[in-house]
Scaffold this motif. Structure first.
Motif, PDB file in Angstrom:
ATOM      1  N   PRO A 100       0.678  -1.225  -0.120  1.00  0.00           N
ATOM      2  CA  PRO A 100      -0.114  -0.140   0.053  1.00  0.00           C
ATOM      3  C   PRO A 100       0.874   1.227   0.080  1.00  0.00           C
ATOM      4  O   PRO A 100       1.869   1.393   0.553  1.00  0.00           O
ATOM      5  CB  PRO A 100      -0.836  -0.112   1.358  1.00  0.00           C
ATOM      6  N   MET A 101       0.300   2.359  -0.620  1.00  0.00           N
ATOM      7  CA  MET A 101       0.802   3.690  -0.795  1.00  0.00           C
ATOM      8  C   MET A 101       1.123   4.241   0.576  1.00  0.00           C
ATOM      9  O   MET A 101       0.154   4.115   1.364  1.00  0.00           O
ATOM     10  CB  MET A 101       0.096   4.467  -1.634  1.00  0.00           C
ATOM     11  N   GLN A 102       2.228   4.870   1.012  1.00  0.00           N
ATOM     12  CA  GLN A 102       2.512   5.272   2.313  1.00  0.00           C
ATOM     13  C   GLN A 102       2.365   6.813   2.326  1.00  0.00           C
ATOM     14  O   GLN A 102       3.084   7.464   1.882  1.00  0.00           O
ATOM     15  CB  GLN A 102       3.918   5.003   2.643  1.00  0.00           C
ATOM     16  N   TRP A 103       0.974   7.370   2.896  1.00  0.00           N
ATOM     17  CA  TRP A 103       0.645   8.435   2.721  1.00  0.00           C
ATOM     18  C   TRP A 103       1.054   9.307   3.958  1.00  0.00           C
ATOM     19  O   TRP A 103       1.333  10.684   3.913  1.00  0.00           O
ATOM     20  CB  TRP A 103      -0.902   8.464   2.678  1.00  0.00           C
ATOM     21  N   ASP A 104       0.783   8.790   5.137  1.00  0.00           N
ATOM     22  CA  ASP A 104       1.323   9.496   6.429  1.00  0.00           C
ATOM     23  C   ASP A 104       1.830   8.345   7.449  1.00  0.00           C
ATOM     24  O   ASP A 104       1.772   7.016   7.127  1.00  0.00           O
ATOM     25  CB  ASP A 104       0.142  10.347   6.685  1.00  0.00           C
ATOM     26  N   ASP A 105       2.044   8.918   8.554  1.00  0.00           N
ATOM     27  CA  ASP A 105       2.308   7.853   9.681  1.00  0.00           C
ATOM     28  C   ASP A 105       1.312   7.467  10.661  1.00  0.00           C
ATOM     29  O   ASP A 105       1.428   6.748  11.448  1.00  0.00           O
ATOM     30  CB  ASP A 105       3.564   8.515  10.647  1.00  0.00           C
ATOM     31  N   SER A 106       0.133   7.272  10.214  1.00  0.00           N
ATOM     32  CA  SER A 106      -0.967   6.904  11.129  1.00  0.00           C
ATOM     33  C   SER A 106      -1.145   5.392  10.755  1.00  0.00           C
ATOM     34  O   SER A 106      -0.353   4.812   9.854  1.00  0.00           O
ATOM     35  CB  SER A 106      -2.148   7.750  10.718  1.00  0.00           C
ATOM     36  N   HIS A 162      -8.753   0.000   7.699  1.00  0.00           N
ATOM     37  CA  HIS A 162      -8.798  -1.143   7.939  1.00  0.00           C
ATOM     38  C   HIS A 162      -7.590  -2.024   7.519  1.00  0.00           C
ATOM     39  O   HIS A 162      -6.702  -1.402   6.708  1.00  0.00           O
ATOM     40  CB  HIS A 162     -10.067  -1.616   7.091  1.00  0.00           C
ATOM     41  N   GLU A 163      -7.345  -3.122   7.919  1.00  0.00           N
ATOM     42  CA  GLU A 163      -5.920  -3.997   7.592  1.00  0.00           C
ATOM     43  C   GLU A 163      -6.070  -3.997   6.140  1.00  0.00           C
ATOM     44  O   GLU A 163      -7.068  -4.536   5.462  1.00  0.00           O
ATOM     45  CB  GLU A 163      -6.002  -5.230   8.223  1.00  0.00           C
ATOM     46  N   PRO A 164      -5.127  -3.647   5.550  1.00  0.00           N
ATOM     47  CA  PRO A 164      -5.109  -3.687   3.886  1.00  0.00           C
ATOM     48  C   PRO A 164      -4.965  -5.347   3.393  1.00  0.00           C
ATOM     49  O   PRO A 164      -4.389  -6.178   4.219  1.00  0.00           O
ATOM     50  CB  PRO A 164      -3.891  -3.098   3.362  1.00  0.00           C
ATOM     51  N   TRP A 165      -5.364  -5.397   2.134  1.00  0.00           N
ATOM     52  CA  TRP A 165      -5.385  -6.741   1.629  1.00  0.00           C
ATOM     53  C   TRP A 165      -3.651  -7.326   1.349  1.00  0.00           C
ATOM     54  O   TRP A 165      -3.601  -8.334   1.491  1.00  0.00           O
ATOM     55  CB  TRP A 165      -5.760  -6.420   0.099  1.00  0.00           C
ATOM     56  N   PHE A 166      -2.804  -6.370   1.415  1.00  0.00           N
ATOM     57  CA  PHE A 166      -1.300  -6.702   1.465  1.00  0.00           C
ATOM     58  C   PHE A 166      -0.690  -5.965   2.568  1.00  0.00           C
ATOM     59  O   PHE A 166      -1.002  -4.660   2.892  1.00  0.00           O
ATOM     60  CB  PHE A 166      -0.530  -6.558   0.200  1.00  0.00           C
ATOM     61  N   PRO A 167       0.237  -6.394   3.469  1.00  0.00           N
ATOM     62  CA  PRO A 167       0.718  -5.531   4.646  1.00  0.00           C
ATOM     63  C   PRO A 167       1.448  -4.401   4.166  1.00  0.00           C
ATOM     64  O   PRO A 167       1.969  -4.185   3.052  1.00  0.00           O
ATOM     65  CB  PRO A 167       1.716  -6.756   5.126  1.00  0.00           C
ATOM     66  N   VAL A 168       1.453  -3.372   4.894  1.00  0.00           N
ATOM     67  CA  VAL A 168       2.090  -2.068   4.583  1.00  0.00           C
ATOM     68  C   VAL A 168       3.520  -2.257   4.877  1.00  0.00           C
ATOM     69  O   VAL A 168       3.792  -2.958   5.911  1.00  0.00           O
ATOM     70  CB  VAL A 168       1.443  -0.751   5.382  1.00  0.00           C
ATOM     71  N   ASN A 169       4.548  -1.595   4.158  1.00  0.00           N
ATOM     72  CA  ASN A 169       5.999  -1.837   4.661  1.00  0.00           C
ATOM     73  C   ASN A 169       5.993  -1.121   6.049  1.00  0.00           C
ATOM     74  O   ASN A 169       5.785   0.036   6.436  1.00  0.00           O
ATOM     75  CB  ASN A 169       6.563  -1.146   3.596  1.00  0.00           C
ATOM     76  N   PRO A 170       6.776  -1.753   7.266  1.00  0.00           N
ATOM     77  CA  PRO A 170       6.945  -1.189   8.397  1.00  0.00           C
ATOM     78  C   PRO A 170       7.583   0.055   8.525  1.00  0.00           C
ATOM     79  O   PRO A 170       7.465   0.763   9.336  1.00  0.00           O
ATOM     80  CB  PRO A 170       7.792  -2.339   9.013  1.00  0.00           C
ATOM     81  N   ASN A 171       8.239   0.473   7.357  1.00  0.00           N
ATOM     82  CA  ASN A 171       9.043   1.792   7.288  1.00  0.00           C
ATOM     83  C   ASN A 171       7.977   2.988   7.005  1.00  0.00           C
ATOM     84  O   ASN A 171       8.839   3.999   6.668  1.00  0.00           O
ATOM     85  CB  ASN A 171      10.435   1.571   6.514  1.00  0.00           C
ATOM     86  N   TYR A 172       6.774   2.631   6.882  1.00  0.00           N
ATOM     87  CA  TYR A 172       6.024   3.803   6.478  1.00  0.00           C
ATOM     88  C   TYR A 172       5.765   5.018   7.549  1.00  0.00           C
ATOM     89  O   TYR A 172       5.616   6.142   7.165  1.00  0.00           O
ATOM     90  CB  TYR A 172       4.594   3.514   6.461  1.00  0.00           C
TER      91      TYR A 172
END
Length: 551
Positions: A417-423, A431-441
């Motif tokens: 998922p695209m990393q828009w902010d630190d929330s 909601h939990e995305p279909w694929f995990p967000v990169n932890p460095n977001y």
């Protein structure tokens, strides 16, 4: 000089599933894209390329289409699409869609009919063949997604051909009714108001089945078949027909995904006179790095792109890119996302972006998004990786070595998922995305970079503005400088009486650039520099240092 709007444009690829989730179901959607149109416009973008949003069972993330004229319900409705198209046009931007016509989904009504019985009128819309005498596949060709290209249908006792997933049966382009149906569908979209197509896997629509079985490499079960299923004789006849019956009727932009096309045969594809498309995505420059001890090969990179620049000079047009939905993140592979994250992201950006051609940016590239830290096979979504893992596992091979390879190279790296902010969930969704967000977001995100004048995002904005305010960076000639340099990619752009030098050290080492004595510039000539100071010493370029200067 042949001026065209698509030559002067900057394009941005949106992968809708991972871009922005408006209804918080964990899946990006068309309304989510609409919410971010102002962001895309502010970046300086002219063209949005939207990856498939058609109705699909989603076996291959939308590239398996079951209805070309409907929207996948997860993404919204046709009304949402119309609203998106209107919003893009209101902002002075244009929209191109993916055209996926090498194959359909096995759930497309055409294939359901084709599969129903051998006498169905649509039986010949797909590629069916009898088994060999021993009941095995018609030939031993290997699918691009691993395994056989053939799937047996017990009901009709024949095999159908699928170059990709078994849920993506190939259309039979030799059938004129198939071609007419495709052109009719394309024109329907053009009449709706879209501005062009990126044409998926188009070099594969013609196959040479007469070749039969092919040599199988040691350790493999099936034979790689690129020599007989890619860019085959006769394909240009079909592409000319597509141009005559659809593409030439509209003021649109086309870019073909053209695996197997070389600079020597590119004129038939993109030549001003003979070409069928405005430009193509070629892949020669993407395989110059691997996960072993060999680092990014700067000289080979220059050689490949120089050949494309020179061979298409005054003949055709290049599409410039380093990332897309099928590629890993370049800052993690070609660059150094640990020690020189900002520097390597911006150096690679400047070098590819200001060559002669239309540049494409893939979502997240403009903020330096990195590869995902994969842990095990369960983390992967990519059907090609899962297929290969299961094959190696069944053969009692080294699945750990395979996973190490794919952690860096697989397509899922670009689909987080695209990393828009630190929330939570990087602002992509609540909601939990279909694929995990990169932890460095929390560190790498749009909001943080918008506030930082020295961010990768603001470097991209500046780079786009420099390109748009200087015709030389669109229509100027391209000449390599210090061609044999193993660390630095430098080239000259010339137009009328103007000269500009673009330089990028593409390594983590200090480098020296050898310039002709006629190349004179000062710090006042620097248009863009990825180090904070404006001090440039060409005999001591810092790691991943990059700049553009007027001469």
């Amino acid at each position: 000089m042949n001026k065209k709007w698509w030559k002067e444009a900057v394009a941005y690829q949106v992968y809708p599933r991972s871009f922005n989730d408006s209804n918080n179901d964990g899946i990006g959607d068309l309304q989510g894209v609409i919410e971010k149109l102002d962001y895309i416009e502010a970046l300086g973008i002219d063209i949005i390329w939207l990856s498939p949003m058609y109705q699909s069972p989603n076996d291959d993330n939308g590239y398996d289409i079951s209805d070309y004229q409907a929207i996948m319900s997860e993404f919204g409705t046709m009304d949402d699409f119309d609203q998106l198209l209107e919003g893009i046009h209101q902002r002075g931007m244009k929209l191109i869609l993916d055209l996926v016509v090498n194959h359909t989904s096995d759930e497309h009504p055409w294939f359901i009919e084709s599969k129903s019985n051998k006498n169905n009128p649509k039986r010949d819309w797909y590629i069916w063949q009898d088994p060999k005498e021993d009941g095995s596949e018609p030939n031993n060709w290997e699918s691009i997604f691993n395994g056989s290209t053939w799937e047996y249908d017990a009901q009709t006792e024949q095999y159908y051909f699928h170059l990709f997933s078994k849920k993506q049966p190939d259309l039979n382009w030799s059938n004129p009714d198939v071609r007419e149906a495709i052109y009719k569908m394309m024109n329907w979209w053009f009449e709706k108001g879209i501005d062009g197509f990126r044409v998926d896997a188009i070099t594969h629509i013609k196959k040479t089945f007469e070749a039969g079985d092919l040599p199988v490499p040691e350790g493999k079960t099936y034979a790689p078949a690129f020599d007989v299923d890619m860019n085959q004789p006769g394909i240009q006849t079909w592409l000319q027909e597509m141009k005559d019956k659809s593409l030439s009727k509209y003021d649109i932009m086309t870019v073909g995904e053209a695996n197997g096309v070389t600079p020597n045969n590119a004129e038939a594809w993109v030549g001003d006179e003979k070409g069928k498309f405005n430009m193509i995505f070629q892949f020669e420059h993407l395989g110059l790095w691997n996960t072993g001890d060999v680092q990014f090969d700067v000289r080979a990179y220059k050689a490949v792109l120089n050949a494309w620049q020179n061979n298409l000079d005054d003949i055709g047009w290049n599409a410039l890119f380093i990332e897309n939905h099928d590629q890993p993140r370049r800052v993690s592979t070609w660059g150094d996302d640990k020690n020189f994250w900002y520097e390597s992201a911006t150096s690679h950006a400047l070098v590819y972006f200001l060559q002669k051609g239309t540049p494409f940016i893939y979502q997240g590239q403009e903020i330096g998004m990195t590869n995902y830290p994969f842990k095990n096979i369960e983390t992967f979504n990519d059907v090609a990786v899962v297929n290969e893992y299961n094959i190696v596992k069944d053969q009692h091979g080294d699945v750990n070595a395979l996973l190490e390879k794919h952690k860096m190279e697989n397509r899922d790296n670009s689909r987080t998922p695209m990393q828009w902010d630190d929330s939570s969930f990087a602002g992509f969704s609540k909601h939990e995305p279909w694929f995990p967000v990169n932890p460095n977001y929390r560190k790498i995100n749009v909001a943080a970079q918008q506030q930082n004048p020295n961010s990768i995002l603001n470097f991209y904005k500046s780079m786009i503005q420099v390109k748009k305010t200087h015709d030389i960076l669109t229509y100027g000639s391209f000449t390599l400088v210090d061609e044999e340099n193993e660390r630095v990619f430098a080239y000259l752009r010339e137009f009328n009486d103007e000269r500009m030098l673009i330089v990028g050290n593409l390594t983590d080492q200090t480098a020296t650039l050898n310039l002709p004595e006629t190349f004179i510039f000062s710090s006042n000539c620097v248009l863009l520099h990825n180090y904070n100071d404006r001090i440039i010493h060409v005999n001591e370029l810092r790691p991943y240092e990059a700049f553009i200067v007027t001469l």
